[in-house]
Motif scaffolding. Structure first.
Motif, PDB file in Angstrom:
ATOM      1  N   PRO A   1       0.441  -1.240  -0.087  1.00  7.18           N
ATOM      2  CA  PRO A   1       0.454   0.252  -0.680  1.00  7.18           C
ATOM      3  C   PRO A   1       0.974   1.173  -0.388  1.00  7.18           C
ATOM      4  CG  PRO A   1      -0.691  -1.098   1.412  1.00  7.18           C
ATOM      5  CD  PRO A   1       0.549  -1.988   0.843  1.00  7.18           C
ATOM      6  N   ASN A   2      -0.138   2.192  -0.739  1.00  4.51           N
ATOM      7  CA  ASN A   2       1.106   3.757  -0.598  1.00  4.51           C
ATOM      8  C   ASN A   2       2.230   3.465  -1.072  1.00  4.51           C
ATOM      9  OD1 ASN A   2      -1.006   5.009   1.034  1.00  4.51           O
ATOM     10  ND2 ASN A   2      -0.120   4.119   2.761  1.00  4.51           N
ATOM     11  N   VAL A   3       2.530   2.856  -2.018  1.00  2.00           N
ATOM     12  CA  VAL A   3       3.762   3.117  -3.401  1.00  2.00           C
ATOM     13  C   VAL A   3       2.914   3.939  -4.200  1.00  2.00           C
ATOM     14  CG1 VAL A   3       4.813   0.880  -2.048  1.00  2.00           C
ATOM     15  CG2 VAL A   3       3.519   1.052  -4.385  1.00  2.00           C
ATOM     16  N   GLY A   4       1.781   4.221  -4.601  1.00  2.00           N
ATOM     17  CA  GLY A   4       1.717   4.949  -5.671  1.00  2.00           C
ATOM     18  C   GLY A   4       1.426   4.241  -6.659  1.00  2.00           C
ATOM     19  N   LYS A   5       0.405   2.902  -6.818  1.00  2.00           N
ATOM     20  CA  LYS A   5       0.190   2.113  -7.686  1.00  2.00           C
ATOM     21  C   LYS A   5      -1.363   2.740  -8.064  1.00  2.00           C
ATOM     22  CE  LYS A   5      -0.769  -1.771  -4.884  1.00  2.00           C
ATOM     23  NZ  LYS A   5      -0.419  -0.970  -3.926  1.00  2.00           N
ATOM     24  N   SER A   6      -1.987   3.114  -7.709  1.00  2.00           N
ATOM     25  CA  SER A   6      -3.065   3.650  -8.637  1.00  2.00           C
ATOM     26  C   SER A   6      -2.559   5.281  -9.069  1.00  2.00           C
ATOM     27  CB  SER A   6      -3.882   4.122  -7.170  1.00  2.00           C
ATOM     28  OG  SER A   6      -3.963   4.611  -6.271  1.00  2.00           O
TER      29      SER A   6
ATOM     30  N   LYS B   1      -8.395  -0.349  -4.524  1.00  2.00           N
ATOM     31  CA  LYS B   1      -9.210  -0.347  -3.346  1.00  2.00           C
ATOM     32  C   LYS B   1      -8.295   0.189  -1.893  1.00  2.00           C
ATOM     33  CE  LYS B   1     -10.377  -4.649  -2.730  1.00  2.00           C
ATOM     34  NZ  LYS B   1     -11.385  -5.378  -2.790  1.00  2.00           N
ATOM     35  N   LYS B   2      -9.077   1.514  -1.193  1.00  2.00           N
ATOM     36  CA  LYS B   2      -8.593   1.647   0.282  1.00  2.00           C
ATOM     37  C   LYS B   2      -8.877   0.323   1.005  1.00  2.00           C
ATOM     38  CE  LYS B   2      -5.562   4.394  -1.993  1.00  2.00           C
ATOM     39  NZ  LYS B   2      -5.320   3.603  -2.082  1.00  2.00           N
ATOM     40  N   THR B   3      -8.064   0.210   1.599  1.00  8.36           N
ATOM     41  CA  THR B   3      -8.461  -0.378   2.958  1.00  8.36           C
ATOM     42  C   THR B   3      -7.181  -0.393   4.085  1.00  8.36           C
ATOM     43  OG1 THR B   3      -9.439  -2.334   1.798  1.00  8.36           O
ATOM     44  CG2 THR B   3      -9.354  -3.035   4.148  1.00  8.36           C
TER      45      THR B   3
ATOM     46  N   TRP C   1      10.197   8.998  -7.599  1.00  7.30           N
ATOM     47  CA  TRP C   1      11.647   9.712  -7.428  1.00  7.30           C
ATOM     48  C   TRP C   1      11.449  11.057  -7.719  1.00  7.30           C
ATOM     49  CZ3 TRP C   1      15.625   6.977  -6.757  1.00  7.30           C
ATOM     50  CH2 TRP C   1      17.050   7.272  -6.493  1.00  7.30           C
ATOM     51  N   ASP C   2      10.321  11.621  -8.019  1.00  7.25           N
ATOM     52  CA  ASP C   2      11.070  13.434  -7.941  1.00  7.25           C
ATOM     53  C   ASP C   2      11.229  13.522  -5.837  1.00  7.25           C
ATOM     54  OD1 ASP C   2       6.982  13.790  -6.056  1.00  7.25           O
ATOM     55  OD2 ASP C   2       7.788  12.086  -7.780  1.00  7.25           O
ATOM     56  N   LEU C   3      10.347  12.766  -5.255  1.00  3.88           N
ATOM     57  CA  LEU C   3      10.765  12.961  -3.887  1.00  3.88           C
ATOM     58  C   LEU C   3      12.376  13.055  -3.447  1.00  3.88           C
ATOM     59  CD1 LEU C   3       7.805  11.618  -2.495  1.00  3.88           C
ATOM     60  CD2 LEU C   3       8.075  14.027  -2.522  1.00  3.88           C
ATOM     61  N   ILE C   4      12.577  12.629  -4.015  1.00  6.33           N
ATOM     62  CA  ILE C   4      14.653  11.586  -3.740  1.00  6.33           C
ATOM     63  C   ILE C   4      14.827  13.105  -4.107  1.00  6.33           C
ATOM     64  CG2 ILE C   4      16.199  10.264  -3.791  1.00  6.33           C
ATOM     65  CD1 ILE C   4      14.074   9.248  -2.634  1.00  6.33           C
TER      66      ILE C   4
ATOM     67  N   PHE D   1      13.414   4.511 -12.521  1.00  8.31           N
ATOM     68  CA  PHE D   1      12.854   5.415 -11.290  1.00  8.31           C
ATOM     69  C   PHE D   1      11.931   6.584 -12.400  1.00  8.31           C
ATOM     70  CE2 PHE D   1      17.068   3.607 -11.281  1.00  8.31           C
ATOM     71  CZ  PHE D   1      17.091   3.328  -9.251  1.00  8.31           C
ATOM     72  N   THR D   2      10.461   6.260 -11.806  1.00  8.58           N
ATOM     73  CA  THR D   2       9.282   6.613 -12.311  1.00  8.58           C
ATOM     74  C   THR D   2       8.755   7.985 -10.763  1.00  8.58           C
ATOM     75  OG1 THR D   2       7.990   5.306 -11.132  1.00  8.58           O
ATOM     76  CG2 THR D   2       8.582   4.383 -13.519  1.00  8.58           C
ATOM     77  N   SER D   3       7.691   8.884 -11.690  1.00  9.23           N
ATOM     78  CA  SER D   3       7.271   9.816 -11.154  1.00  9.23           C
ATOM     79  C   SER D   3       5.728   9.602 -11.437  1.00  9.23           C
ATOM     80  CB  SER D   3       8.265  11.237 -11.174  1.00  9.23           C
ATOM     81  OG  SER D   3       6.294  11.564 -10.520  1.00  9.23           O
ATOM     82  N   ALA D   4       4.885   8.374 -10.418  1.00  8.37           N
ATOM     83  CA  ALA D   4       3.335   9.284 -11.050  1.00  8.37           C
ATOM     84  C   ALA D   4       2.826  10.594 -10.926  1.00  8.37           C
ATOM     85  CB  ALA D   4       2.493   8.606 -10.004  1.00  8.37           C
TER      86      ALA D   4
HETATM   87  P1  GDP Z   1      -1.339   2.743  -3.631  1.00  7.84           P
HETATM   88  O1  GDP Z   1      -2.094   2.448  -1.913  1.00  7.84           O
HETATM   89  O2  GDP Z   1      -0.251   1.945  -3.971  1.00  7.84           O
HETATM   90  O3  GDP Z   1      -2.243   2.565  -4.339  1.00  7.84           O
HETATM   91  O4  GDP Z   1      -1.191   4.508  -3.329  1.00  7.84           O
HETATM   92  P2  GDP Z   1      -0.905   5.543  -4.168  1.00  7.84           P
HETATM   93  O5  GDP Z   1      -1.156   5.825  -4.860  1.00  7.84           O
HETATM   94  O6  GDP Z   1      -2.825   6.341  -3.236  1.00  7.84           O
HETATM   95  O7  GDP Z   1      -0.434   6.677  -3.695  1.00  7.84           O
HETATM   96  C1  GDP Z   1      -0.274   6.642  -1.930  1.00  7.84           C
HETATM   97  C2  GDP Z   1       0.573   7.833  -1.435  1.00  7.84           C
HETATM   98  O8  GDP Z   1       1.337   8.596  -2.328  1.00  7.84           O
HETATM   99  C3  GDP Z   1      -0.282   9.596  -2.523  1.00  7.84           C
HETATM  100  O9  GDP Z   1      -1.025  10.689  -1.274  1.00  7.84           O
HETATM  101  C4  GDP Z   1      -0.144   9.685  -3.848  1.00  7.84           C
HETATM  102  O10 GDP Z   1      -0.335  11.460  -3.952  1.00  7.84           O
HETATM  103  C5  GDP Z   1       1.538   9.860  -3.355  1.00  7.84           C
HETATM  104  N1  GDP Z   1       2.601   9.320  -4.697  1.00  7.84           N
HETATM  105  C6  GDP Z   1       2.432   7.993  -5.922  1.00  7.84           C
HETATM  106  N2  GDP Z   1       3.127   8.259  -6.546  1.00  7.84           N
HETATM  107  C7  GDP Z   1       4.125   9.572  -6.693  1.00  7.84           C
HETATM  108  C8  GDP Z   1       4.763  10.222  -6.993  1.00  7.84           C
HETATM  109  O11 GDP Z   1       5.551   9.802  -7.848  1.00  7.84           O
HETATM  110  N3  GDP Z   1       5.345  10.796  -6.163  1.00  7.84           N
HETATM  111  C9  GDP Z   1       4.948  11.522  -5.604  1.00  7.84           C
HETATM  112  N4  GDP Z   1       5.312  12.620  -4.875  1.00  7.84           N
HETATM  113  N5  GDP Z   1       3.990  11.170  -4.470  1.00  7.84           N
HETATM  114  C10 GDP Z   1       2.782  10.351  -5.302  1.00  7.84           C
END
Ligand code: GDP
Length: 434
Positions: free
Chosen positions: A183-188, A234-236, A295-298, A326-329
Motif C-alpha cells: 500500500p501507498n507506493v503509488g500504484k493507483s 481499493k483502499k483498506t 523518485w521526484d521526492l529524492i 525510476f518513476t514519478s506518478a
Molecule cells: P497505492 O496504495 O499504491 O495505490 O498508492 P497511491 O497511488 O494511493 O499513493 C499513495 C500516496 O503517494 C498518495 O498520497 C500519492 O499522491 C503519493 N504518490 C504516489 N506516487 C507518487 C509520486 O511519484 N511522487 C510523489 N511525490 N507522490 C506520489
C-alpha cells in the motif's frame, strides 16, 4: 485461479496441514533457481484442478501470543480475498471460545467453507471431531495433518466446492500486465498517470470476481489488459503493514498476469513486504519490471540512482537480471517507458529458443565447463531443449543429472542470460537423464 485460505486459532495445525497439502507440488517448484521456500503460499494440483493455498497463520511471528484481534482481521481479509476457507479446529484441545468466535464471523458470509477437525490421529478421535458440529458450520472433516489420513477426502471436497476456473473471455489472448506493490507506493497514482493522458483509449472490462475491473489499454501500438485496476485503487486501512496483507491482496492478480510491474517507494527503499510480493512473482515465474516510484521526492546526486539500483538488485539476488525504472506518478517521468518495457518482457517471455540454437550456443559452453567430477565420475551435458510450458523452462540432458548441484545450475542460468535476451524473465532449468 482459485485461492484457498487456511484460517484458525494458533496451534491447531494450520501450517502442518498447509505443508501436507502442498507437499508434492513444492518438490518441483522449489527447484527453481533462487526461489526461496515460501512457507505460507503454495500451489496444489489435485485430480487435474490447480489452486493456490495460503496459510494465514504463517504470516505471523510467534503465533503463540498473537493477538486475537489480529486473527479476526486475518479471517476477514481471507473471506474477502479467498474463494474457499478451510477453518481448522483441534480435537485434542476441543472447542474453545475463540473457535466459536471465528465461526461466528465466518457464518455471516456466503463463502464456501469447510470445517476441518485436525489431529484425528486415531479412529477413536472421530467421535470427538463430531462434537464440532455444534459450531453450526456443517459436517467437520476429521483429518490428521501429521499422518495424512483424511486429507485426500478433504481435497476432493475442496475441488468440489471451488467455483469453476474462469478465463477473461475474448480478452484472454491479450498480454496481461499487473501493477503490484504494498500500500501507498503509488500504484493507483501510476494507473492514473498512464490513463489520464487520453481517457478514450481505455476500456474497462469487469472481471470475473467481485469488484475486479480489468482495463484494456491501446496505445503506441500496444494492446494489453491491465489487471484488477479496481483492486489497485481499493483502499483498506486494515493492517496494511502485514506481509500477509500484501500477499493476500496481490496473489490472484499475479497468478493471472504475464508480467508484473512491482512498485517500490523510493523514500522507503525495499523491505520485507516488497520482497514477499517479489517472491510471489518469482514463484509463479511471471515476468517482472521494477518501478522505483516517487523518485521526484529524492534529493539526488550523481550516485543516487546507481546506489539505489545496486541495493534493489542485491535484495532480489540471485535474480538480478530485471529492468528497473525510476518513476514519478506525479510528473509521469518514465511511467510509459516502464510500461513499454513490460511489453518487451512479455515478448521475451513467450519467445521460444529452438533446440538447434540451444545446442549450438549454450551446450558447447557447458561442454567446455562441465560440472565438477563427483565420486570419481565425469558429468557430461549432452544436449538441451526448451519445454513447451507457459513459462520458459529448459531441460539439459546429462549422464548423471543427480550429481548436478545448485551452484552449477546458477552458472548455467547466468550463461543463458548472457547469451539470450531474458531480462525480467524468470527461467527454470532441469537436468535430466539422457
Ligand atoms: P497505492 O496504495 O499504491 O495505490 O498508492 P497511491 O497511488 O494511493 O499513493 C499513495 C500516496 O503517494 C498518495 O498520497 C500519492 O499522491 C503519493 N504518490 C504516489 N506516487 C507518487 C509520486 O511519484 N511522487 C510523489 N511525490 N507522490 C506520489
Amino acid at each position: 485461479s482459485n485461492i484457498v485460505a487456511i484460517v484458525g486459532r494458533p496451534n491447531v495445525g494450520k501450517s502442518t496441514l498447509f505443508n501436507r497439502l502442498v507437499q508434492r507440488r513444492d518438490a518441483i517448484t522449489d527447484s527453481v533457481a533462487g526461489v526461496t521456500r515460501d512457507r505460507h503460499y503454495g500451489r496444489v494440483d489435485w485430480v487435474g484442478r490447480e489452486f493456490s493455498i495460503i496459510d494465514t497463520g504463517g504470516y505471523v511471528d510467534g503465533s503463540d501470543d498473537i493477538f486475537e484481534g489480529e486473527i479476526r482481521r486475518q479471517v476477514r481479509l481471507a473471506i474477502d480475498e479467498a474463494n474457499l476457507i478451510l477453518f481448522v479446529v483441534d480435537v485434542e484441545t476441543g472447542m474453545t471460545d475463540f473457535d466459536k468466535e471465528i465461526a461466528d464471523i465466518l457464518r455471516r458470509y456466503k463463502k464456501p467453507m469447510i470445517l476441518v477437525a485436525n489431529k484425528v490421529d486415531n479412529p477413536q478421535r472421530f467421535a470427538e471431531a463430531a462434537d464440532f458440529y455444534r459450531l453450526g458450520m456443517g459436517e467437520p472433516y476429521g483429518i490428521s495433518s501429521i499422518n495424512g489420513s483424511g486429507t485426500g477426502e478433504l481435497l476432493d471436497k475442496v475441488v468440489e466446492l471451488l467455483p469453476p476456473d474462469q478465463d477473461l473471455g475474448e480478452e484472454e489472448e491479450l498480454p496481461k500486465l499487473a501493477i503490484v506493490g504494498r500500500p501507498n507506493v503509488g500504484k493507483s497514482s501510476l494507473v492514473n498517470a498512464m490513463f489520464e493522458e487520453d481517457r478514450n483509449i481505455v476500456t474497462e472490462i469487469s472481471g470475473t470476481t467481485r469488484d475486479t475491473v480489468n482495463t484494456r489499454f491501446t496505445k503506441f501500438g500496444m494492446d494489453f489488459l491491465l489487471l484488477d485496476t479496481a483492486g489497485v485503487r481499493k483502499k483498506t486501512k486494515v493492517h496494511e503493514d502485514l506481509e500477509f496483507y500484501s500477499v493476500m491482496r496481490s496473489v490472484r492478480t499475479i497468478e493471472n498476469a504475464d508480467v508484473c510491474m512491482l512498485v517500490l517507494d523510493a523514500t522507503l527503499g525495499i523491505e520485507s513486504q516488497d520482497l514477499a510480493i517479489f517472491n510471489l512473482i518469482q514463484k509463479n515465474r511471471k515476468g517482472v519490471v521494477i518501478l522505483v516510484n516517487k523518485w521526484d521526492l529524492i534529493n539526488k546526486d550523481t550516485n543516487t540512482m546507481r546506489d539505489f539500483e545496486a541495493l534493489v538488485r542485491k535484495r532480489c539476488a540471485p535474480f538480478v537480471d530485471i529492468p528497473i525504472f525510476f518513476t514519478s506518478a506525479l510528473t509521469r517521468q518514465r511511467v510509459l517507458k516502464a510500461v513499454e518495457e513490460a511489453m518487451e518482457v512479455y515478448k521475451r517471455r513467450i519467445t521460444k529458443i529452438s533446440t538447434s540454437k540451444l545446442n549450438d550456443t549454450i551446450v558447447p559452453i557447458l561442454k567446455d565447463n562441465p560440472p565438477p567430477m563427483t565420486k570419481g565420475k565425469e558429468i557430461k551435458i549432452k544436449f538441451a531443449t526448451m519445454l513447451p510450458t507457459h513459462a520458459p523452462t529448459f531441460a539439459f540432458y546429462a549422464n548423471l543429472p543427480q550429481y548436478i548441484k545448485e551452484p552449477y545450475k546458477r552458472f548455467v542460468e547466468n550463461q543463458m542470460r548472457k547469451l539470450y535476451d531474458l531480462s525480467g524473465v524468470p527461467i527454470q532449468i532441469f537436468f535430466r537423464k539422457k
